[in-house]
Design a protein around this motif. Structure first.
Motif, mmCIF file in Angstrom:
data_model
loop_
_atom_site.group_PDB
_atom_site.id
_atom_site.type_symbol
_atom_site.label_atom_id
_atom_site.label_comp_id
_atom_site.label_asym_id
_atom_site.label_seq_id
_atom_site.Cartn_x
_atom_site.Cartn_y
_atom_site.Cartn_z
ATOM 1 N N ILE A 127 10.567 -11.348 -33.144
ATOM 2 C CA ILE A 127 11.172 -11.756 -31.882
ATOM 3 C C ILE A 127 10.877 -10.681 -30.844
ATOM 4 C CG2 ILE A 127 13.417 -10.730 -32.416
ATOM 5 C CD1 ILE A 127 14.670 -13.201 -31.004
ATOM 6 N N ILE B 130 11.594 -8.152 -27.802
ATOM 7 C CA ILE B 130 12.778 -7.351 -27.510
ATOM 8 C C ILE B 130 13.599 -8.003 -26.398
ATOM 9 C CG2 ILE B 130 11.755 -5.177 -28.281
ATOM 10 C CD1 ILE B 130 11.211 -4.500 -25.365
ATOM 11 N N ASN B 131 14.850 -7.587 -26.285
ATOM 12 C CA ASN B 131 15.753 -8.156 -25.270
ATOM 13 C C ASN B 131 15.116 -8.178 -23.890
ATOM 14 O OD1 ASN B 131 17.745 -8.519 -27.160
ATOM 15 N ND2 ASN B 131 18.768 -6.604 -26.693
ATOM 16 N N ASN B 132 15.316 -9.276 -23.210
ATOM 17 C CA ASN B 132 14.838 -9.475 -21.837
ATOM 18 C C ASN B 132 13.325 -9.476 -21.691
ATOM 19 O OD1 ASN B 132 17.502 -9.633 -20.708
ATOM 20 N ND2 ASN B 132 17.636 -7.430 -20.996
ATOM 21 N N TYR C 179 8.670 -7.125 -19.632
ATOM 22 C CA TYR C 179 9.692 -6.447 -20.439
ATOM 23 C C TYR C 179 10.268 -5.291 -19.634
ATOM 24 C CZ TYR C 179 5.806 -3.259 -21.252
ATOM 25 O OH TYR C 179 4.750 -2.414 -21.070
ATOM 26 N N ASN D 242 14.524 1.107 -17.917
ATOM 27 C CA ASN D 242 15.324 0.388 -16.911
ATOM 28 C C ASN D 242 14.511 -0.212 -15.771
ATOM 29 O OD1 ASN D 242 17.797 0.780 -18.247
ATOM 30 N ND2 ASN D 242 17.912 2.848 -17.429
ATOM 31 N N ARG E 253 11.601 -3.219 -14.819
ATOM 32 C CA ARG E 253 10.861 -4.386 -15.293
ATOM 33 C C ARG E 253 9.381 -4.056 -15.206
ATOM 34 N NH1 ARG E 253 11.472 -8.635 -18.257
ATOM 35 N NH2 ARG E 253 13.539 -9.012 -17.443
ATOM 36 N N ASP F 281 9.797 -16.003 -31.371
ATOM 37 C CA ASP F 281 11.098 -16.316 -30.781
ATOM 38 C C ASP F 281 12.238 -16.231 -31.790
ATOM 39 O OD1 ASP F 281 10.592 -18.529 -32.330
ATOM 40 O OD2 ASP F 281 10.627 -19.966 -30.679
#
Length: 80
Positions: free
Chosen positions: A7, A9-11, A25, A29, A31, A48
């Motif tokens: 999956i 990573i977050n965001n 990604y 901090n 983008r 996913d």
């Protein structure tokens, strides 16, 4: 092959843009976005958390008209 469910990573996400593919990604901090090729996009969109590595290899093999073994090779098969 181990039954791992990769999956992003977050965001993080992949996106199809006109004439290009994008991986976005957060890094420190901020983008960050990078252009990726079609095969990277095809792999990452399947990461996913619902597909195992083996299932991803099977899907890609079918999509690219290759044998499953071809999609799981990491380098020349004549390595020792």
């Amino acid at each position: 092959m181990v039954n791992l469910y990769p999956i992003l990573i977050n965001n993080a996400f992949v996106k199809l843009k006109p004439n290009s593919y994008l991986l976005s990604y957060f890094l420190d901090n901020f983008r960050t976005a990078v252009l990726i090729n079609k095969s990277a996009f095809d792999i990452l969109k399947l990461c996913d958390g619902t597909n195992t590595v083996k299932e991803i290899a099977q899907i890609l093999a079918k999509e690219y008209g290759e044998k499953e073994e071809t999609t799981t090779q990491f380098g020349p098969s004549d390595r020792t």
